[in-house]
Design a protein around this motif. Structure first.
Motif, PDB file in Angstrom:
ATOM      1  N   ASN A 107       0.822  -1.220   0.000  1.00  0.00           N
ATOM      2  CA  ASN A 107       0.000   0.000   0.000  1.00  0.00           C
ATOM      3  C   ASN A 107       0.849   1.260   0.000  1.00  0.00           C
ATOM      4  N   ASP A 108       2.135   1.111  -0.325  1.00  0.00           N
ATOM      5  CA  ASP A 108       3.059   2.259  -0.391  1.00  0.00           C
ATOM      6  C   ASP A 108       3.307   2.577  -1.859  1.00  0.00           C
ATOM      7  N   SER A 109       2.805   3.710  -2.321  1.00  0.00           N
ATOM      8  CA  SER A 109       2.878   4.043  -3.744  1.00  0.00           C
ATOM      9  C   SER A 109       4.315   4.165  -4.247  1.00  0.00           C
ATOM     10  N   GLN A 110       5.230   4.676  -3.406  1.00  0.00           N
ATOM     11  CA  GLN A 110       6.617   4.836  -3.841  1.00  0.00           C
ATOM     12  C   GLN A 110       7.301   3.479  -3.961  1.00  0.00           C
ATOM     13  N   VAL A 111       7.093   2.615  -2.993  1.00  0.00           N
ATOM     14  CA  VAL A 111       7.667   1.263  -3.051  1.00  0.00           C
ATOM     15  C   VAL A 111       7.137   0.539  -4.284  1.00  0.00           C
ATOM     16  N   LEU A 112       5.851   0.654  -4.524  1.00  0.00           N
ATOM     17  CA  LEU A 112       5.225   0.013  -5.685  1.00  0.00           C
ATOM     18  C   LEU A 112       5.832   0.535  -6.980  1.00  0.00           C
ATOM     19  N   LYS A 113       5.993   1.844  -7.078  1.00  0.00           N
ATOM     20  CA  LYS A 113       6.563   2.453  -8.279  1.00  0.00           C
ATOM     21  C   LYS A 113       7.986   1.973  -8.525  1.00  0.00           C
ATOM     22  N   ASP A 114       8.812   1.949  -7.475  1.00  0.00           N
ATOM     23  CA  ASP A 114      10.204   1.522  -7.598  1.00  0.00           C
ATOM     24  C   ASP A 114      10.290   0.050  -8.014  1.00  0.00           C
ATOM     25  N   LEU A 115       9.445  -0.781  -7.425  1.00  0.00           N
ATOM     26  CA  LEU A 115       9.477  -2.218  -7.716  1.00  0.00           C
ATOM     27  C   LEU A 115       9.090  -2.483  -9.164  1.00  0.00           C
ATOM     28  N   VAL A 116       7.993  -1.923  -9.603  1.00  0.00           N
ATOM     29  CA  VAL A 116       7.529  -2.150 -10.974  1.00  0.00           C
ATOM     30  C   VAL A 116       8.544  -1.634 -11.978  1.00  0.00           C
TER      31      VAL A 116
END
Length: 230
Positions: free
Chosen positions: A8-17
């Motif tokens: 649910n962390d948008s920055q973590v999600l963005k970095d991972l993808v």
């Protein structure tokens, strides 16, 4: 490659993808921002790997990995906060395959992901849901359960994962490194004492005489093999 991201962390999600899209051009990903919906998606989309943000694993969801392992062997990578060593150890003991620290290092994340995919492809896993080991002793992969004449034999998640790898590759010698990397992760590839301890514990539960094992055989200097007894 198809992945499920529970985060649910948008920055973590963005970095991972971003880091995975660079490596895997055919990447397909599904995102859930909560544990319960994420578990429901596992059977729906059948991902190759699950990425789980440790921030969602609070006290109310501390058994999330064990819950997943009750019905699935899909590799799980925990996105863990820097310095949370105790949590990392617990995640691995519960059945996670790897931990990647946040903020995400793209090179490390790609390497860990590729290693997990490679290990799962190269171990020649069989498709049977149940494999007999000896008279009355069976491993059920759908339920992640070992039974003796139908009665459950208690195994820890780590013990079951170790037995599952050996059983699915019965008759083959699996090196110490392969077993350590598959069950605990690449950073444990040299921890032979850890492997020996769990092999000892596993033998005490499945061998008629653990001092003279006939099922889990030591291939001195190489690794271990599981020999089915009938």
């Amino acid at each position: 490659m198809k992945i499920l991201i529970i985060c649910n962390d948008s920055q973590v999600l963005k970095d991972l993808v971003l880091c995975l899209k660079i490596r895997y051009q055919n990447l397909e990903y599904t995102v859930s921002d909560n544990i319960s919906d994420g578990i429901g998606l596992i059977e729906t989309i059948s991902p190759d790997i699950i990425f789980l943000d440790s921030c969602l694993c609070d006290a109310a969801a501390q058994n999330i990995i064990i819950s997943i392992r009750e019905f699935s062997d899909i590799p799980i990578i925990i996105l863990n906060s820097i310095g949370e060593i105790g949590s990392k150890v617990q995640f691995l003991e519960d059945g996670a395959d790897e931990c990647v620290e946040k903020p995400i290092n793209g090179i490390e994340c790609q390497a860990v992901t590729n290693a997990l995919l490679r290990r799962n492809l190269n171990l020649g896993f069989k498709t049977e849901s149940t494999i007999p080991i000896s008279n009355g002793l069976e491993v059920n992969f759908n339920r992640r359960e070992l039974t003796l004449f139908g009665s459950p034999v208690h195994l820890t998640p780590i013990e079951f994962s170790l037995l599952a790898v050996l059983t699915r590759n019965s008759g083959q010698v699996l090196t110490y490194r392969i077993l350590l990397e598959k069950v605990w992760g690449t950073e444990y590839s040299g921890d032979l004492n850890l492997l020996k301890k769990h092999i000892h514990n596993l033998r005490s539960k499945i061998e008629a005489n653990p001092e003279y094992p006939k099922i889990i055989i030591t291939e001195r200097g190489l690794g271990y093999s599981l020999i089915r007894q009938f």
